[in-house]
Design a protein around this motif. Structure first.
Motif, PDB file in Angstrom:
ATOM      1  N   ALA A  23       3.177  13.724  -2.098  1.00 16.37           N
ATOM      2  CA  ALA A  23       2.246  12.640  -1.766  1.00 16.37           C
ATOM      3  C   ALA A  23       2.605  11.376  -2.540  1.00 16.37           C
ATOM      4  CB  ALA A  23       0.810  13.065  -2.079  1.00 16.37           C
ATOM      5  N   PHE A  24       2.614  10.251  -1.817  1.00 15.46           N
ATOM      6  CA  PHE A  24       2.968   8.956  -2.408  1.00 15.46           C
ATOM      7  C   PHE A  24       1.835   7.964  -2.165  1.00 15.46           C
ATOM      8  CE2 PHE A  24       6.714  11.228  -1.041  1.00 15.46           C
ATOM      9  CZ  PHE A  24       7.592  11.120  -2.112  1.00 15.46           C
ATOM     10  N   HIS A  25       1.324   7.380  -3.230  1.00 15.69           N
ATOM     11  CA  HIS A  25       0.244   6.395  -3.089  1.00 15.69           C
ATOM     12  C   HIS A  25       0.827   5.025  -2.733  1.00 15.69           C
ATOM     13  CE1 HIS A  25      -3.275   3.906  -3.894  1.00 15.69           C
ATOM     14  NE2 HIS A  25      -3.992   5.021  -3.888  1.00 15.69           N
ATOM     15  N   LYS A  26       0.136   4.329  -1.882  1.00 12.93           N
ATOM     16  CA  LYS A  26       0.614   3.024  -1.408  1.00 12.93           C
ATOM     17  C   LYS A  26       0.917   2.057  -2.549  1.00 12.93           C
ATOM     18  CE  LYS A  26      -2.469   0.365   0.372  1.00 12.93           C
ATOM     19  NZ  LYS A  26      -3.470  -0.229   1.286  1.00 12.93           N
ATOM     20  N   ASP A  27       0.107   2.084  -3.599  1.00 11.75           N
ATOM     21  CA  ASP A  27       0.306   1.148  -4.708  1.00 11.75           C
ATOM     22  C   ASP A  27       1.599   1.400  -5.464  1.00 11.75           C
ATOM     23  OD1 ASP A  27      -2.014  -0.046  -4.068  1.00 11.75           O
ATOM     24  OD2 ASP A  27      -3.201   0.731  -5.724  1.00 11.75           O
ATOM     25  N   ASN A  28       2.151   2.615  -5.332  1.00 11.16           N
ATOM     26  CA  ASN A  28       3.368   2.957  -6.065  1.00 11.16           C
ATOM     27  C   ASN A  28       4.636   2.737  -5.236  1.00 11.16           C
ATOM     28  OD1 ASN A  28       1.773   3.805  -8.233  1.00 11.16           O
ATOM     29  ND2 ASN A  28       1.572   5.866  -7.387  1.00 11.16           N
ATOM     30  N   ILE A  29       4.475   2.330  -3.982  1.00  6.50           N
ATOM     31  CA  ILE A  29       5.625   2.130  -3.102  1.00  6.50           C
ATOM     32  C   ILE A  29       6.142   0.693  -3.264  1.00  6.50           C
ATOM     33  CG2 ILE A  29       6.393   2.094  -0.695  1.00  6.50           C
ATOM     34  CD1 ILE A  29       4.296   4.213  -0.103  1.00  6.50           C
ATOM     35  N   PRO A  30       7.436   0.503  -3.505  1.00  2.00           N
ATOM     36  CA  PRO A  30       7.992  -0.853  -3.701  1.00  2.00           C
ATOM     37  C   PRO A  30       7.650  -1.785  -2.541  1.00  2.00           C
ATOM     38  CG  PRO A  30       9.620   0.804  -4.283  1.00  2.00           C
ATOM     39  CD  PRO A  30       8.467   1.547  -3.656  1.00  2.00           C
ATOM     40  N   SER A  31       7.477  -3.044  -2.832  1.00  2.00           N
ATOM     41  CA  SER A  31       7.080  -4.038  -1.831  1.00  2.00           C
ATOM     42  C   SER A  31       8.154  -4.268  -0.772  1.00  2.00           C
ATOM     43  CB  SER A  31       6.743  -5.369  -2.517  1.00  2.00           C
ATOM     44  OG  SER A  31       7.851  -5.843  -3.260  1.00  2.00           O
ATOM     45  N   SER A  32       9.359  -3.796  -1.026  1.00  2.69           N
ATOM     46  CA  SER A  32      10.431  -3.961  -0.039  1.00  2.69           C
ATOM     47  C   SER A  32      10.257  -3.028   1.154  1.00  2.69           C
ATOM     48  CB  SER A  32      11.794  -3.699  -0.693  1.00  2.69           C
ATOM     49  OG  SER A  32      11.844  -2.384  -1.245  1.00  2.69           O
ATOM     50  N   SER A  33       9.339  -2.069   1.045  1.00  9.35           N
ATOM     51  CA  SER A  33       9.078  -1.132   2.143  1.00  9.35           C
ATOM     52  C   SER A  33       7.830  -1.538   2.909  1.00  9.35           C
ATOM     53  CB  SER A  33       8.901   0.284   1.595  1.00  9.35           C
ATOM     54  OG  SER A  33       8.454   1.165   2.609  1.00  9.35           O
ATOM     55  N   VAL A  34       7.828  -1.310   4.210  1.00  8.54           N
ATOM     56  CA  VAL A  34       6.652  -1.635   5.024  1.00  8.54           C
ATOM     57  C   VAL A  34       5.476  -0.752   4.645  1.00  8.54           C
ATOM     58  CG1 VAL A  34       7.917  -2.532   7.012  1.00  8.54           C
ATOM     59  CG2 VAL A  34       7.483  -0.082   6.850  1.00  8.54           C
ATOM     60  N   LEU A  35       5.723   0.379   3.989  1.00 10.88           N
ATOM     61  CA  LEU A  35       4.632   1.265   3.581  1.00 10.88           C
ATOM     62  C   LEU A  35       3.748   0.630   2.518  1.00 10.88           C
ATOM     63  CD1 LEU A  35       6.384   4.771   3.329  1.00 10.88           C
ATOM     64  CD2 LEU A  35       4.982   3.879   5.183  1.00 10.88           C
ATOM     65  N   SER A  36       4.258  -0.369   1.823  1.00 11.79           N
ATOM     66  CA  SER A  36       3.471  -1.032   0.777  1.00 11.79           C
ATOM     67  C   SER A  36       2.382  -1.904   1.354  1.00 11.79           C
ATOM     68  CB  SER A  36       4.385  -1.878  -0.109  1.00 11.79           C
ATOM     69  OG  SER A  36       4.925  -2.983   0.639  1.00 11.79           O
ATOM     70  N   GLY A  37       2.475  -2.196   2.656  1.00 11.29           N
ATOM     71  CA  GLY A  37       1.504  -3.091   3.283  1.00 11.29           C
ATOM     72  C   GLY A  37       1.771  -4.553   3.009  1.00 11.29           C
ATOM     73  N   LYS A  38       2.871  -4.843   2.314  1.00 10.54           N
ATOM     74  CA  LYS A  38       3.210  -6.223   1.953  1.00 10.54           C
ATOM     75  C   LYS A  38       4.346  -6.780   2.798  1.00 10.54           C
ATOM     76  CE  LYS A  38       1.835  -5.180  -2.792  1.00 10.54           C
ATOM     77  NZ  LYS A  38       2.282  -5.035  -4.194  1.00 10.54           N
ATOM     78  N   LYS A  39       4.835  -5.963   3.730  1.00 14.18           N
ATOM     79  CA  LYS A  39       5.934  -6.381   4.587  1.00 14.18           C
ATOM     80  C   LYS A  39       5.611  -5.988   6.018  1.00 14.18           C
ATOM     81  CE  LYS A  39      10.952  -5.761   5.153  1.00 14.18           C
ATOM     82  NZ  LYS A  39      12.152  -5.065   4.632  1.00 14.18           N
TER      83      LYS A  39
END
Length: 515
Positions: free
Chosen positions: A240-256
């Motif tokens: 399990a991976f929390h969104k806050d721990n995913i680098p911003s370069s990935s669309v999973l971060s919600g920032k891209k």
């Protein structure tokens, strides 16, 4: 390892059965150690291990670390025995009767970057597991440093068959990769009759995912609620991976932003017709909005002057008579305002203690929903509190204004602490020193409902342990437990109602916050 509370009936009923399992002759010659830990005086440590209910079992396997974590009441002893047998068969050599998982020496670790140990939690990843994770499309473009950092913050979660991992319509913060097992994807059409549809109805099964597949990405990418429910069909283990721990370069971060093609693929995977989804939600919201304006509803409960009653009768309308009360009303209003200011102070204490992610788009939307759940009277009262604190009438609460209010009720804070409070309430502005009305309302609603739940549940906690019986929670919620879920499952959805539940985490779950 068994975790228990001495006053817990389920724990007491489990005790002789657990001792019987531990005394089994088959395990005496094996490298298996049975232990137990009392929650008394160990409350914070036990909660730090991610234990949400008591009694609970955890299996540890040398360098593999934690491999099993599940609540275990007396009725689940057969499951305990089965899991224990599987655990032994997987980790003990039948010939030598010794542990046979691969041990990694320091020389191997330092030999080359390719041989360095990769961990998730306390579990050592095999080369095959590492390869699967590295080749996930959302992780493929990470640098080695980003990928290693992500793995160091990931967790390993285990589920029994039939566990609900996520429910359609809930906020999503987690991305899962299936290490073993199988899950089924269900989706509701949006046209179910809420009066006749069972609360545990998940919809039509539209897909099945097995080992090395992943799920949960759509809510993270689109920042929309979960589009489907996911339930295990057999014992399953996930990374399990929390969104806050995913680098911003990935669309999973919600920032891209994701590409249109990627969004179409996600809609196909989860059976979503985005346009239909939006239309249904919009239609439902409009219907509710119109219905709430009907006279006699909770929003307009009083008679309307000149329509329902004549003007000469207005003096006898409830609420009209209250306007004639002066002195006592002023005193009561002052006391009410003082109580609300104390609530505001308690709200900011909640920010400092819980360290929420106020700048997250999903969190912002969740708090706006909480604000909508406040009664019109509560919303008006909170606006009055805001106006009372906002002495300069500029539409913002400054550090100085907040400091004056906190001191007026005997809760003195340094300017550094107040700066930190406000920055957490609105971190979108770097070095922010003010809080707006919208942010204030969101923070107040969050704290209002959180303390409503925890204060209620705390009254049931005789031993100040942080845990209460599932039956008591179920009773307080008037049988609505099947409507409650988060990305994992409803932690009071257990067969044994004597089991104990961490009510602080349960309160966060009720609010849709991450655990």
């Amino acid at each position: 390892m068994k975790f228990f509370a001495p006053w817990c009936r389920a724990c007491k009923a489990l005790e002789p059965k657990y001792k019987q399992v531990a005394a089994d002759e088959r395990y005496k010659t094996l490298p298996v150690v049975f232990a137990q830990l009392d929650v008394s005086h160990n409350k914070e440590f036990i909660k730090s291990l991610g234990i949400l209910a008591l009694p609970c079992m955890q299996f540890y396997a040398g360098p593999l670390g934690l491999v099993e974590n599940f609540p275990c009441g007396p009725s689940k002893v057969p499951i305990l025995k089965r899991k224990l047998a599987e655990f032994v068969n997987a980790n003990v050599d039948p010939n030598t009767r010794e542990l046979h998982f691969k041990k990694v020496s320091n020389n191997d670790v330092e030999a080359s970057p390719e041989k360095q140990v990769k961990l998730i939690g306390e579990m050592v990843l095999t080369p095959e597991q590492l390869k699967v994770l590295r080749e996930i499309p959302y992780f493929a473009d990470f640098t080695d440093e980003e990928f290693d950092d992500l793995l160091s913050k990931a967790t390993l979660q285990t589920f029994d068959a039939g566990n609900l991992i996520m429910r359609q319509g809930m906020e999503g913060n987690m991305f899962y990769v299936i290490d073993s097992g199988e899950v089924e994807i269900f989706q509701k059409s949006g046209y179910e009759d809420p009066m006749t549809t069972p609360s545990n109805y998940l919809g039509t099964q539209i897909n099945t995912l097995t080992t090395n597949n992943y799920f949960g990405e759509r809510a993270l990418i689109t920042r929309e609620p979960r589009a489907a429910s996911i339930r295990t069909s057999k014992p399953t283990r996930c990374f399990a991976f929390h969104k806050d721990n995913i680098p911003s370069s990935s669309v999973l971060s919600g920032k891209k932003e994701a590409t249109e093609e990627r969004l179409r693929q996600l809609d196909v995977k989860y059976g979503v017709d985005a346009a239909l989804f939006d239309d249904v939600m919009t239609s439902q919201m409009k219907t509710i909005s119109v219905a709430n304006q009907n006279r006699g509803s909770v929003n307009t409960p009083r008679p309307i002057l000149g329509v329902d009653v004549e003007e000469e009768e207005a003096a006898y309308i409830p609420g009209k008579q209250e306007e004639n009360i002066t002195g006592k009303q002023d005193v009561l209003s002052l006391l009410v305002r003082f109580r609300l200011i104390r609530q505001a102070a308690r709200c900011f204490e909640h920010i400092v203690r819980t360290q929420p992610r106020w700048g997250d788009p999903g969190e912002t939307r969740r708090r706006s929903i909480l604000v909508s759940k406040l009664t019109p009277a509560q919303q008006e009262e909170f606006r009055d509190v805001f106006k009372m604190i906002d002495v300069t009438r500029d539409g913002n609460i400054s550090v100085l204004e907040l400091k004056q209010v906190m001191e007026s009720i005997g809760s003195e804070k340094t300017e550094e602490e107040l700066y930190d409070m406000i920055n957490k309430a609105n971190p979108a502005v770097d070095g922010n020193t003010e809080i707006t009305l919208d942010k204030f309302m969101g923070v107040m609603a969050e704290a209002e409902f959180y303390y409503l739940f925890t204060d209620t549940f705390n009254a049931l906690d005789k031993y100040n342990s942080g845990f209460v019986r599932a039956a008591d929670l179920d009773r307080v919620l008037c049988g609505m437990r099947d409507l409650i879920s988060d990305d994992r499952m409803s932690i009071i959805d257990v067969e044994d109602k004597e089991m104990l539940v961490d009510y602080e985490q349960f309160s966060k779950m009720l609010l849709g916050a991450s655990l």
